[in-house]
Scaffold this motif. Structure first.
Motif, PDB file in Angstrom:
ATOM      1  N   SER A 282       0.851  -1.173   0.000  1.00  0.00           N
ATOM      2  CA  SER A 282       0.000   0.000   0.000  1.00  0.00           C
ATOM      3  C   SER A 282       0.894   1.233   0.000  1.00  0.00           C
ATOM      4  O   SER A 282       1.821   1.333   0.801  1.00  0.00           O
ATOM      5  N   TYR A 283       0.623   2.165  -0.909  1.00  0.00           N
ATOM      6  CA  TYR A 283       1.440   3.365  -1.012  1.00  0.00           C
ATOM      7  C   TYR A 283       0.544   4.594  -1.056  1.00  0.00           C
ATOM      8  O   TYR A 283      -0.481   4.608  -1.726  1.00  0.00           O
ATOM      9  N   ALA A 284       0.935   5.627  -0.347  1.00  0.00           N
ATOM     10  CA  ALA A 284       0.249   6.912  -0.390  1.00  0.00           C
ATOM     11  C   ALA A 284       1.317   7.994  -0.309  1.00  0.00           C
ATOM     12  O   ALA A 284       2.172   7.972   0.569  1.00  0.00           O
ATOM     13  N   VAL A 285       1.264   8.915  -1.243  1.00  0.00           N
ATOM     14  CA  VAL A 285       2.253   9.993  -1.261  1.00  0.00           C
ATOM     15  C   VAL A 285       1.515  11.323  -1.160  1.00  0.00           C
ATOM     16  O   VAL A 285       0.587  11.597  -1.921  1.00  0.00           O
ATOM     17  N   ASN A 286       1.928  12.122  -0.204  1.00  0.00           N
ATOM     18  CA  ASN A 286       1.369  13.458  -0.023  1.00  0.00           C
ATOM     19  C   ASN A 286       2.547  14.369   0.288  1.00  0.00           C
ATOM     20  O   ASN A 286       2.811  14.686   1.440  1.00  0.00           O
ATOM     21  N   ALA A 287       3.261  14.769  -0.730  1.00  0.00           N
ATOM     22  CA  ALA A 287       4.501  15.522  -0.542  1.00  0.00           C
ATOM     23  C   ALA A 287       4.323  16.975  -1.009  1.00  0.00           C
ATOM     24  O   ALA A 287       3.720  17.239  -2.040  1.00  0.00           O
ATOM     25  N   ALA A 288       4.853  17.883  -0.231  1.00  0.00           N
ATOM     26  CA  ALA A 288       4.909  19.313  -0.552  1.00  0.00           C
ATOM     27  C   ALA A 288       3.531  19.910  -0.789  1.00  0.00           C
ATOM     28  O   ALA A 288       3.342  20.762  -1.648  1.00  0.00           O
ATOM     29  N   THR A 289       2.530  19.464  -0.033  1.00  0.00           N
ATOM     30  CA  THR A 289       1.188  20.040  -0.144  1.00  0.00           C
ATOM     31  C   THR A 289       0.705  20.417   1.248  1.00  0.00           C
ATOM     32  O   THR A 289       1.117  19.854   2.251  1.00  0.00           O
ATOM     33  N   VAL A 290      -0.207  21.379   1.293  1.00  0.00           N
ATOM     34  CA  VAL A 290      -0.752  21.841   2.560  1.00  0.00           C
ATOM     35  C   VAL A 290      -2.249  21.583   2.565  1.00  0.00           C
ATOM     36  O   VAL A 290      -2.934  21.870   1.579  1.00  0.00           O
ATOM     37  N   LEU A 291      -2.768  21.044   3.660  1.00  0.00           N
ATOM     38  CA  LEU A 291      -4.200  20.784   3.843  1.00  0.00           C
ATOM     39  C   LEU A 291      -4.781  19.875   2.752  1.00  0.00           C
ATOM     40  O   LEU A 291      -5.876  20.107   2.247  1.00  0.00           O
ATOM     41  N   SER A 292      -4.069  18.870   2.379  1.00  0.00           N
ATOM     42  CA  SER A 292      -4.588  17.922   1.390  1.00  0.00           C
ATOM     43  C   SER A 292      -4.650  16.530   2.013  1.00  0.00           C
ATOM     44  O   SER A 292      -4.105  16.280   3.075  1.00  0.00           O
TER      45      SER A 292
END
Length: 63
Positions: free
Chosen positions: A38-48
């Motif tokens: 399972s992979y989830a990427v949330n890089a360099a974002t705000v309030l996402s």
């Protein structure tokens, strides 16, 4: 699923297995392989929000 009748149950029979000494291969092994990714990427974002879906696979081989 169908129900068994008394006649069908009475017609059942059993058979004894050979003695353990007469079995050629006296080995019972099982190979089990399991993978879960399972992979989830949330890089360099705000309030996402990052969502992830897991994939799982299990294989069992018995000898």
């Amino acid at each position: 699923m169908t129900k068994l009748t008394i006649t069908e149950i009475a017609a059942e029979s059993v058979e004894l297995l050979p003695a353990r000494e007469t079995l050629f291969w006296d080995v019972n092994t099982a190979l089990i392989a399991a993978q879960n990714a399972s992979y989830a990427v949330n890089a360099a974002t705000v309030l996402s929000v990052a969502h992830s879906t897991a994939v799982q696979g299990i294989t069992v081989t018995q000898f």
